[in-house]
Design an enzyme around this catalytic site. Structure first.
Site: not given
Length: 428
Positions: A47, A50-51, A127
């Site tokens: 993840h 991806e950022h 998040e």
């Protein structure tokens, strides 16, 4: 129009579905690498990568990536799931070469700058905090953790504060090189696109991408079930009851999807009518079935006030038990109609269509047409669904609950209700 598929010399699959009436194109790169491909020390790195892909390359700054796509009215984004990561865009058809170039750029030349990394780590920590503070999100994380405890499939996609803060730029580069190879990637476009032109654009930018990634196969998943309850001072309770489902390739995968619709796929479904409408025990309830490459999970999610928890699970279990005894032909026909409508409606969106084609290529190695899917559904019978229900709901249960859940039915009573007994050789 049918889907056209080509394979480049390095093994990269390129596919298109031309929709000539559209002026736009949805396109993306899908990679068979997600959170379950991480080692324990890498929890959350898929993840984070991806950022970070949008935080600057050798040719573009983070601002350049955003402004170049938005200067032509396009949009770009990415998403990480359990088994895949996707980088996608939507632009007008004349701007397709630009979108291909930007997507290829972030996959081949991302810098993973340490200063950008530190900022993005802080964003993801927020998040994680937000997910924890949102009970209807947190209950699903606890659900997979409980169903597949101590396994990569059960870990949350976001990672933990400790793991996320510990990652370095070099680890991101290493993970990318180990996981991303042309043989595990597909590039798909749907909309106003010419197949040959698209293949040429992809060949120019990704034709030299490494053919194979030196990645380890993910840990084989084993559904174990279990019980997790977290008392919080909230006005409502979030509750999930789950069972072992079916993998994508399993014979009963589509039957399980249809069963979830019959039980909790809309306002006419059994659970909605019995639990919400007739008894008023919750304000939201639905069933779902998630398939993975080697396992699956079937679940019922309910949200209720603090006065409805005691009666809720007994009524749900009653409906699950009834499904193992009788399903009406009318219910099966309605679920098939829902499935077909969903498929056809999704085809009206080029983004949805591109995603569907990509998923089918990664899972099955070929696109699957709507008629083929409907043929599979057409072979289902009420006898097969009742048999599946009886088998599904006699597996080990998984219960997760957050909120005022002190009166919730205990796991031992749930097991007794399902006539399930745990083997003595397996510890609780």
């Amino acid at each position: 129009m049918s889907v056209q598929v080509s394979r480049l010399s390095n093994g990269l699959t390129v596919a298109t579905e031309t929709l000539p009436h559209l002026e736009s194109v949805a396109l993306g790169v899908w990679v068979k690498s997600g959170s379950r491909h991480e080692t324990e020390d890498e929890h959350g790195i898929a993840h984070l990568l991806e950022h970070m892909a949008f935080k600057g390359t050798q040719r573009r700054s983070a601002l350049d990536i955003a402004t170049e796509i938005e200067d032509v009215g396009g949009e770009i984004n990415a998403a990480t799931s359990v088994e895949t990561t996707a980088f996608y865009a939507r632009v007008l058809k004349d701007d397709l070469p630009l979108a291909v170039d930007i997507l290829a750029d972030i996959l081949t030349e991302s810098k993973f700058d340490p200063e950008e990394l530190e900022r993005e780590q802080h964003v993801i920590l927020q998040e994680i905090g937000a997910a924890h503070d949102t009970p209807d999100d947190a209950v699903f994380d606890r659900f997979t953790e409980t169903a597949y405890r101590h396994q990569s499939l059960g870990r949350s996609i976001l990672g933990t504060p400790d793991t996320v803060q510990a990652f370095t730029s070099q680890q991101l580069h290493d993970f990318l090189e180990r996981q991303y190879g042309a043989d595990r990637m597909v590039v798909v476009a749907a909309g106003g696109v010419d197949h040959d032109d698209f293949v040429r654009e992809v060949e120019k930018r990704l034709g030299d991408f490494r053919p194979h990634a030196d990645q380890m196969k993910p840990q084989v998943a084993h559904y174990v079930g279990g019980d997790y309850r977290e008392m919080r001072d909230l006005r409502d309770a979030q509750i999930i009851l789950g069972f072992e489902g079916r993998a994508y390739h399993a014979r009963d995968f589509y039957a399980s999807q249809v069963l979830s619709m019959i039980l909790g796929g809309g306002m006419s479904s059994r659970l909605f009518q019995e639990v919400r409408e007739k008894r008023g025990l919750c304000y939201s309830i639905y069933a779902f079935h998630w398939g993975f490459s080697d396992t699956g999970i079937f679940g019922v999610h309910a949200a209720t006030g603090d006065t409805g928890t005691e009666e809720l699970l007994p009524v749900i279990l009653q409906e699950l038990s009834r499904a193992g005894e009788q399903i009406d032909q009318q219910e099966l026909d309605r679920a098939r109609a829902q499935f077909r409508a969903s498929l056809l409606m999704s085809r009206e969106s080029p983004s949805s269509r591109a995603s569907q084609v990509a998923r089918q290529l990664l899972l099955y190695g070929r696109p699957i047409g709507t008629e083929e899917l409907m043929d599979r559904l057409g072979g289902l019978t009420v006898e097969r669904l009742t048999d599946l229900s009886a088998r599904l709901f006699s597996s080990k249960p998984t219960v997760t609950a957050i909120g005022p859940v002190g009166k919730l039915m205990p796991i031992s009573a749930i097991r007794d209700n399902l006539s399930w007994r745990q083997p003595q050789s397996i510890a609780v």
